[in-house]
Design a protein around this motif. Structure first.
Motif, PDB file in Angstrom:
ATOM      1  N   GLY A   1       0.826  -1.218   0.000  1.00  0.00           N
ATOM      2  CA  GLY A   1       0.000   0.000   0.000  1.00  0.00           C
ATOM      3  C   GLY A   1       0.852   1.257   0.000  1.00  0.00           C
ATOM      4  N   ASP A   2       1.936   1.258   0.775  1.00  0.00           N
ATOM      5  CA  ASP A   2       2.872   2.387   0.781  1.00  0.00           C
ATOM      6  C   ASP A   2       3.454   2.608  -0.606  1.00  0.00           C
ATOM      7  OD1 ASP A   2       2.775   3.314   3.345  1.00  0.00           O
ATOM      8  OD2 ASP A   2       4.768   2.619   3.924  1.00  0.00           O
ATOM      9  N   GLU A   3       3.865   1.517  -1.225  1.00  0.00           N
ATOM     10  CA  GLU A   3       4.459   1.602  -2.556  1.00  0.00           C
ATOM     11  C   GLU A   3       3.470   2.217  -3.551  1.00  0.00           C
ATOM     12  OE1 GLU A   3       6.302  -1.448  -5.907  1.00  0.00           O
ATOM     13  OE2 GLU A   3       5.818  -2.207  -3.921  1.00  0.00           O
ATOM     14  N   GLN A   4       2.222   1.828  -3.455  1.00  0.00           N
ATOM     15  CA  GLN A   4       1.202   2.357  -4.357  1.00  0.00           C
ATOM     16  C   GLN A   4       0.951   3.845  -4.102  1.00  0.00           C
ATOM     17  OE1 GLN A   4       1.622  -0.222  -6.453  1.00  0.00           O
ATOM     18  NE2 GLN A   4      -0.358   0.489  -7.099  1.00  0.00           N
ATOM     19  N   ARG A   5       0.918   4.238  -2.834  1.00  0.00           N
ATOM     20  CA  ARG A   5       0.727   5.662  -2.519  1.00  0.00           C
ATOM     21  C   ARG A   5       1.899   6.496  -3.030  1.00  0.00           C
ATOM     22  NH1 ARG A   5      -1.950   3.337   1.698  1.00  0.00           N
ATOM     23  NH2 ARG A   5      -0.085   2.965   2.950  1.00  0.00           N
TER      24      ARG A   5
ATOM     25  N   LEU B   1      10.864  -2.178   8.792  1.00  0.00           N
ATOM     26  CA  LEU B   1      11.416  -0.833   8.760  1.00  0.00           C
ATOM     27  C   LEU B   1      12.530  -0.717   7.726  1.00  0.00           C
ATOM     28  CD1 LEU B   1      11.418   2.020   9.899  1.00  0.00           C
ATOM     29  CD2 LEU B   1      12.967   1.230  11.693  1.00  0.00           C
ATOM     30  N   ALA B   2      13.390  -1.717   7.664  1.00  0.00           N
ATOM     31  CA  ALA B   2      14.481  -1.700   6.680  1.00  0.00           C
ATOM     32  C   ALA B   2      13.932  -1.693   5.261  1.00  0.00           C
ATOM     33  CB  ALA B   2      15.400  -2.901   6.883  1.00  0.00           C
ATOM     34  N   ARG B   3      12.935  -2.515   5.011  1.00  0.00           N
ATOM     35  CA  ARG B   3      12.339  -2.572   3.668  1.00  0.00           C
ATOM     36  C   ARG B   3      11.643  -1.257   3.342  1.00  0.00           C
ATOM     37  NH1 ARG B   3      13.806  -5.448  -0.157  1.00  0.00           N
ATOM     38  NH2 ARG B   3      12.976  -7.463   0.342  1.00  0.00           N
ATOM     39  N   GLN B   4      10.937  -0.689   4.327  1.00  0.00           N
ATOM     40  CA  GLN B   4      10.241   0.578   4.114  1.00  0.00           C
ATOM     41  C   GLN B   4      11.243   1.693   3.809  1.00  0.00           C
ATOM     42  OE1 GLN B   4       8.192   2.434   7.494  1.00  0.00           O
ATOM     43  NE2 GLN B   4       6.392   2.622   6.165  1.00  0.00           N
ATOM     44  N   LEU B   5      12.325   1.756   4.554  1.00  0.00           N
ATOM     45  CA  LEU B   5      13.336   2.783   4.309  1.00  0.00           C
ATOM     46  C   LEU B   5      13.986   2.602   2.937  1.00  0.00           C
ATOM     47  CD1 LEU B   5      14.961   3.089   7.846  1.00  0.00           C
ATOM     48  CD2 LEU B   5      13.375   4.677   6.727  1.00  0.00           C
TER      49      LEU B   5
ATOM     50  N   ALA C   1      13.913   5.437   0.095  1.00  0.00           N
ATOM     51  CA  ALA C   1      15.154   5.945  -0.507  1.00  0.00           C
ATOM     52  C   ALA C   1      15.067   5.898  -2.031  1.00  0.00           C
ATOM     53  CB  ALA C   1      16.350   5.148  -0.015  1.00  0.00           C
ATOM     54  N   THR C   2      14.526   4.821  -2.567  1.00  0.00           N
ATOM     55  CA  THR C   2      14.354   4.707  -4.020  1.00  0.00           C
ATOM     56  C   THR C   2      13.379   5.770  -4.509  1.00  0.00           C
ATOM     57  OG1 THR C   2      14.822   2.347  -3.958  1.00  0.00           O
ATOM     58  CG2 THR C   2      13.595   3.169  -5.880  1.00  0.00           C
ATOM     59  N   PHE C   3      12.277   5.922  -3.805  1.00  0.00           N
ATOM     60  CA  PHE C   3      11.283   6.921  -4.165  1.00  0.00           C
ATOM     61  C   PHE C   3      11.891   8.325  -4.111  1.00  0.00           C
ATOM     62  CE2 PHE C   3       8.181  10.038  -2.661  1.00  0.00           C
ATOM     63  CZ  PHE C   3       7.321  10.041  -3.730  1.00  0.00           C
TER      64      PHE C   3
ATOM     65  N   GLY D   1      14.368  15.091  -0.272  1.00  0.00           N
ATOM     66  CA  GLY D   1      14.632  14.562   1.060  1.00  0.00           C
ATOM     67  C   GLY D   1      13.821  15.265   2.132  1.00  0.00           C
ATOM     68  N   ALA D   2      13.705  16.593   2.023  1.00  0.00           N
ATOM     69  CA  ALA D   2      12.923  17.362   2.991  1.00  0.00           C
ATOM     70  C   ALA D   2      11.449  16.964   2.925  1.00  0.00           C
ATOM     71  CB  ALA D   2      13.086  18.856   2.733  1.00  0.00           C
ATOM     72  N   PHE D   3      10.946  16.765   1.720  1.00  0.00           N
ATOM     73  CA  PHE D   3       9.543  16.378   1.564  1.00  0.00           C
ATOM     74  C   PHE D   3       9.297  14.991   2.157  1.00  0.00           C
ATOM     75  CE2 PHE D   3       5.967  14.616  -0.851  1.00  0.00           C
ATOM     76  CZ  PHE D   3       4.996  15.564  -0.545  1.00  0.00           C
ATOM     77  N   MET D   4      10.168  14.041   1.832  1.00  0.00           N
ATOM     78  CA  MET D   4      10.003  12.689   2.359  1.00  0.00           C
ATOM     79  C   MET D   4      10.143  12.661   3.874  1.00  0.00           C
ATOM     80  SD  MET D   4       9.089  10.659   0.065  1.00  0.00           S
ATOM     81  CE  MET D   4       9.297   9.171   1.024  1.00  0.00           C
ATOM     82  N   THR D   5      11.084  13.423   4.404  1.00  0.00           N
ATOM     83  CA  THR D   5      11.251  13.491   5.852  1.00  0.00           C
ATOM     84  C   THR D   5       9.999  14.082   6.490  1.00  0.00           C
ATOM     85  OG1 THR D   5      13.646  13.660   5.655  1.00  0.00           O
ATOM     86  CG2 THR D   5      12.667  14.464   7.713  1.00  0.00           C
TER      87      THR D   5
END
Length: 194
Positions: A65-69, A122-126, A130-132, A156-160
């Motif tokens: 779901g995260d990947e799709q968003r 968490l590792a997979r999500q990060l 990072a790829t995104f 980076g600022a937006f993702m953070t």
């Protein structure tokens, strides 16, 4: 021929979605450590082999779901008017997703908590983020002819900001709408630190 391709893609997406939802439900009910790929496949009504055709592991299924968003955010950003500043286009893209999907359901908050509680998730999500972030930086640089470091810093600022907002949203009591929490965080990130 195109109808067949479209139907095939819809069936694949339905299978991915069913596996994701089964992974979410089982992880919330039993804890991620007690959930197996076989249990996820059984709950989705597919074979273990079919699961492996779609996901590399239970963490990937959980985070689908995260990947799709994130992909939707990229698509919205690419479609934004070129006269918008990159930051305004990023915010508008986030708002478009919230308008389409509405406020996230409790499963999404549970997924965020699972990610923090399990190092493998968490590792997979990060890794996904990072790829995104790299892809988003490339789109910002190409769209607005920004130099690489500025585009990378903005991505980076937006993702953070999104990560901080989701963390705040899952922890706040009483809960507030994610859009409200995210807008506050984006406002803070946009303010100069000096």
């Amino acid at each position: 021929m195109e109808t067949t391709g479209g139907l095939r893609e819809r069936k694949k997406e339905a299978t991915r979605r069913a596996l994701h939802e089964a992974a979410m439900r089982l992880a919330i009910e039993h804890g991620l450590g007690d959930v197996t790929v076989e249990a996820i496949a059984d709950a989705a009504g597919v074979s273990r082999r079919t699961f492996s055709n779609y996901f590399g592991g239970k963490e990937d299924a959980l985070l689908y779901g995260d990947e799709q968003r994130m992909q939707s955010l990229l698509d919205h950003f690419t479609a934004r008017p070129v006269d918008e500043t990159p930051w305004a286009a990023l915010r508008a893209s986030f708002h478009a997703i919230v308008a389409e999907e509405g406020e996230p359901d409790p499963h999404w908050a549970a997924q965020a908590r699972l990610a923090r509680a399990h190092p493998s998730v968490l590792a997979r999500q990060l890794s996904y983020y990072a790829t995104f972030e790299r892809t988003l930086a490339d789109l910002i640089a190409a769209r607005d002819a920004l130099p690489g470091p500025r585009a990378r810093a903005m991505a980076g600022a937006f993702m953070t900001s999104l990560r901080i907002a989701v963390l705040r949203w899952t922890e706040e009591q009483p809960p507030r709408p994610l859009r409200e929490v995210t807008d506050e965080t984006l406002d803070e990130m946009a303010r100069p630190f000096i």
